[in-house]
Design an enzyme around this catalytic site. Structure first.
Site, mmCIF file in Angstrom:
data_model
loop_
_atom_site.group_PDB
_atom_site.id
_atom_site.type_symbol
_atom_site.label_atom_id
_atom_site.label_comp_id
_atom_site.label_asym_id
_atom_site.label_seq_id
_atom_site.Cartn_x
_atom_site.Cartn_y
_atom_site.Cartn_z
ATOM 1 N NE ARG A 1 8.226 2.115 0.322
ATOM 2 C CZ ARG A 1 8.893 1.855 -0.801
ATOM 3 N NH1 ARG A 1 9.832 2.698 -1.226
ATOM 4 N NH2 ARG A 1 8.649 0.775 -1.501
ATOM 5 C CE1 TYR B 1 1.888 -2.916 5.614
ATOM 6 C CE2 TYR B 1 -0.173 -2.613 4.419
ATOM 7 C CZ TYR B 1 1.041 -3.251 4.562
ATOM 8 O OH TYR B 1 1.419 -4.220 3.660
ATOM 9 C CG ASP C 1 9.924 -2.075 2.469
ATOM 10 O OD1 ASP C 1 10.033 -2.957 1.601
ATOM 11 O OD2 ASP C 1 9.372 -0.974 2.282
ATOM 12 C CG ASP D 1 11.733 4.346 3.122
ATOM 13 O OD1 ASP D 1 12.755 4.956 2.738
ATOM 14 O OD2 ASP D 1 11.603 3.119 2.970
#
Length: 302
Positions: A181, A76, A48, A90
């Site tokens: 997310r 991550y 993203d 987010d």
């Protein structure tokens, strides 16, 4: 402009980019391709715009290994902002619910084991998953209510790195298709509150990690030509998590023409779901082994 087109080069390899904040994956590929005058480029796994971190950019023949890298394990590091749910899960979305509940460190650590293993995860409404031929995020932006079905994802490990009153930093090692997310949203729900991702950094994709990542600035600073080209990792570096089979000249010639070959020798594998073959250090093909025979799927021209 015409001159720039004529300078495109048939170069192959990987740029392990540390994608900057507020840049799309497509923009990152375009920038790297322009800096290296590469004729062909693509990426192995979208990040993203608001995320940073490892974006493997394949050049030339390395694009044939994108599926293998894309299917690799991801790492991550992300921050959860406690007490607020957003439309996108987010920081980009609108706040849609709030809670005064703020979990303490012990509560966060206690709930994390629930999210390890194969779990069912409902993807965010703002995702690229298709619903009746349309992207879910397009439907959500148009004001439609998007309810995506939960799907199994694999979480290998998850740990709490830092904890504060209003946010926590976690690190997760997970398989393909996992939405961080959604993970943040569900961890918050399990703690009786709301939460959303406030920052996201991808620290690893398959064989690539932060250790070898380079920035756009480093690419720009390197002089065009041999100095900049030295920042390109070899095509084989994207396949290092798969078994390698080294071939002799005769076998290599047959595979180069797309033919299956019988593997010989005491240590020759009988069956492999996925592997790659090489000759004198160069990637020849990816494929599988069935009944002692290597069957190429993608042949590389290096």
């Amino acid at each position: 402009m015409t001159q720039a087109k004529s300078k495109k080069r048939a170069i192959s390899g990987w740029i392990v980019l540390n994608k900057p904040y507020d840049m799309t994956s497509t923009q990152a590929v375009g920038k790297v391709r322009w800096l290296l005058s590469a004729a062909k480029a693509g990426h192995a796994g979208t990040l993203d715009p608001l995320a940073t971190g490892i974006l493997p950019i394949a050049l030339g023949e390395a694009t044939k290994a994108v599926p293998q890298v894309q299917d690799g394990i991801k790492v991550y590091r992300f921050a959860i902002g406690w007490g607020r749910a957003t439309s996108t899960d987010d920081a980009e979305g609108e706040v849609v619910a709030t809670s005064d509940n703020r979990p303490d460190r012990e509560a966060v650590e206690a709930v994390l084991p629930r999210f390890i293993g194969t779990i069912l995860q409902r993807p965010p409404a703002f995702s690229a998953i298709k619903v009746d031929g349309e992207r879910a995020y397009d439907l959500a932006r148009a004001g439609e209510i998007v309810e995506l079905a939960a799907r199994p994802v694999d979480i290998d490990a998850i740990s709490l790195i830092e904890h504060g009153a209003d946010s926590s930093i976690l690190e997760v090692t997970c398989g393909k298709g996992t939405y961080v997310r959604a993970l943040a949203r569900d961890i918050a729900a399990a703690l009786g509150t709301f939460g959303h991702v406030t920052s996201l950094h991808r620290a690893g994709v398959g064989p690539f990690s932060d250790a070898e990542a380079i920035t756009i600035e480093a690419l720009e600073a390197a002089e065009a030509g041999p100095e900049r080209d030295r920042l390109i990792a070899p095509v084989a570096s994207g396949l290092l998590e798969l078994p390698e089979i080294r071939l002799d000249a005769g076998q290599a010639g047959a595979v180069g023409h797309g033919n299956a070959i019988l593997l010989t020798g005491a240590g020759a594998p009988v069956a492999l779901e996925e592997c790659w073959v090489s000759f004198k250090g160069k990637v020849l093909a990816t494929g599988s082994v069935e009944f002692g025979q290597f069957k190429p799927r993608r042949v590389f021209n290096l």
